[in-house]
Structures are given as C-alpha cells and as structure tokens.
Write an enzyme that holds these catalytic residues in place. Sequence first.
Site, mmCIF file in Angstrom:
data_model
loop_
_atom_site.group_PDB
_atom_site.id
_atom_site.type_symbol
_atom_site.label_atom_id
_atom_site.label_comp_id
_atom_site.label_asym_id
_atom_site.label_seq_id
_atom_site.Cartn_x
_atom_site.Cartn_y
_atom_site.Cartn_z
ATOM 1 N N LYS A 219 0.409 11.352 10.177
ATOM 2 C CA LYS A 219 -0.202 10.070 10.534
ATOM 3 C C LYS A 219 0.491 9.487 11.756
ATOM 4 O O LYS A 219 1.702 9.613 11.917
ATOM 5 C CB LYS A 219 -0.023 9.047 9.408
ATOM 6 C CG LYS A 219 -0.594 9.435 8.087
ATOM 7 C CD LYS A 219 -0.217 8.398 7.024
ATOM 8 C CE LYS A 219 -0.717 8.842 5.670
ATOM 9 N NZ LYS A 219 -0.297 7.903 4.610
ATOM 10 N N TYR B 268 -4.661 3.873 11.377
ATOM 11 C CA TYR B 268 -4.030 5.177 11.143
ATOM 12 C C TYR B 268 -4.858 6.252 11.832
ATOM 13 O O TYR B 268 -6.049 6.367 11.563
ATOM 14 C CB TYR B 268 -4.075 5.592 9.677
ATOM 15 C CG TYR B 268 -3.588 4.666 8.636
ATOM 16 C CD1 TYR B 268 -2.415 4.951 7.956
ATOM 17 C CD2 TYR B 268 -4.309 3.539 8.275
ATOM 18 C CE1 TYR B 268 -1.979 4.135 6.938
ATOM 19 C CE2 TYR B 268 -3.869 2.711 7.264
ATOM 20 C CZ TYR B 268 -2.703 3.014 6.607
ATOM 21 O OH TYR B 268 -2.273 2.204 5.601
ATOM 22 N N HIS C 168 2.028 6.944 -0.630
ATOM 23 C CA HIS C 168 0.951 7.932 -0.670
ATOM 24 C C HIS C 168 1.311 9.196 0.101
ATOM 25 O O HIS C 168 2.073 9.154 1.052
ATOM 26 C CB HIS C 168 -0.324 7.366 -0.034
ATOM 27 C CG HIS C 168 -0.832 6.138 -0.689
ATOM 28 N ND1 HIS C 168 -1.457 5.139 0.010
ATOM 29 C CD2 HIS C 168 -0.821 5.738 -1.978
ATOM 30 C CE1 HIS C 168 -1.812 4.170 -0.817
ATOM 31 N NE2 HIS C 168 -1.432 4.510 -2.030
ATOM 32 N N ARG D 162 0.878 -1.173 0.000
ATOM 33 C CA ARG D 162 0.000 0.000 0.000
ATOM 34 C C ARG D 162 0.913 1.220 0.000
ATOM 35 O O ARG D 162 1.634 1.460 0.944
ATOM 36 C CB ARG D 162 -0.918 -0.013 1.219
ATOM 37 C CG ARG D 162 -1.908 -1.178 1.213
ATOM 38 C CD ARG D 162 -2.796 -1.127 2.446
ATOM 39 N NE ARG D 162 -3.715 -2.231 2.494
ATOM 40 C CZ ARG D 162 -4.996 -2.167 2.114
ATOM 41 N NH1 ARG D 162 -5.492 -1.054 1.633
ATOM 42 N NH2 ARG D 162 -5.767 -3.230 2.214
#
Length: 192
Positions: free
Chosen positions: A73, A133, A63, A60
């Site tokens: 985050k 998150y 980003h 993932r």
Amino acid sequence: MEIEHLDLPGLMLVTPRVFEDGRGSFSEMFNEREFQRRTGVDFRVVQVNRSVSAQINTIRGLHAQMPPDAQAKLLRVEHGRILDCVVDIRRGSPTYLGSVTVELSDEDDTQLFVPKGFLHGFRTMERNTRVIYKVDAHYSPQTERSVRFDDADLGCDWQLVGGEELHLSDKDRDGMAFADLDNAFTYQPVRM
C-alpha cells in the site's frame, strides 16, 4: 521525491517534490518508474481506495491480505490527521513483530509505503479524515484478515488517553488475536 527508510525493512515515507507559484502548487504524487529506481520496489497500482472517518478516534485495522492476494500500500491523508501503526509479520525478518507508528496529515504530501507482510491500521485524530490508498493487488475478502488493534503481542502505541471513546467496525472490534493468524509471510530482503 524524497525517500525516508523507517525502522522496519521496506517501510518508507515517500514525499514528492512540490512546485509552487502564484496559482498554488503541483506535485507528482506517484511515478512508478521513479519509485522503482529510487527504492528497488516494483509497485504497480491496480486499485485506489478512499476511507472517510467522521469521528475522532476511529480505528481502522489492523488489516492484511494473506498470500497469494497480499497487498502493498501507498497511502496518504487527503484531509485530516492520522496516527498510523504498522507491524512487521514476516517470519525471519530481523524486525519480526516490530511496530512503527507515524503521524500523517494533510499539511504535507508525505505518503507511507507499506510492503506486503505487514499488518496496517490507523487512528483518526481529526473529524472527517479522508485517507487514500493505492494498492498493488485487488481486494480479496477471502484472504483479508483483521487482527485486534490492541493485541498485546503487537505493541502498537496508539497514544490513547484513558476514557477516550473509540469507533470501530464490527470486523475490527471482533478481530482475531495475532496468535490465531494463519500467517504465511516470510521475509525477502529487497535488493537495490
């Protein structure tokens, strides 16, 4: 709460104290006042997300949300194990384009704090991995960017062995090259 500063300015491992007794354990996973006092960072959670990855080697990322919707985050592994990769994309940073990989698992309560101005992604190392998150800005699809996880300009060490099957979303598989990113981040030192 223990704070370990990593090699990229602003990137930290945050480990809460754990209190154990005959019933099990208790820990305060996040305390805004204590976090700000210990780090100098004003991190106010506005959204909590959870990802579930069924397969090993699910990737993932990488980003980031661009300003004005940039997100910091604080993430932790609820179940399983990940190899997390973070890249500093803040222009003027002493570690610009530097990357750090860190393994996180459900075996401890260690969390990774990723400030604004970093690309972030992870690879699952166990089936059914769940990651939580906490973020300080709402999701913004208009300003979200996905950069290829294997972009040679970024040097993320995903610790992949040749021939492993990878699992990526279309968005991540079709991510842009870092060179094409409309990068609006600049380095602002944290003052404590």
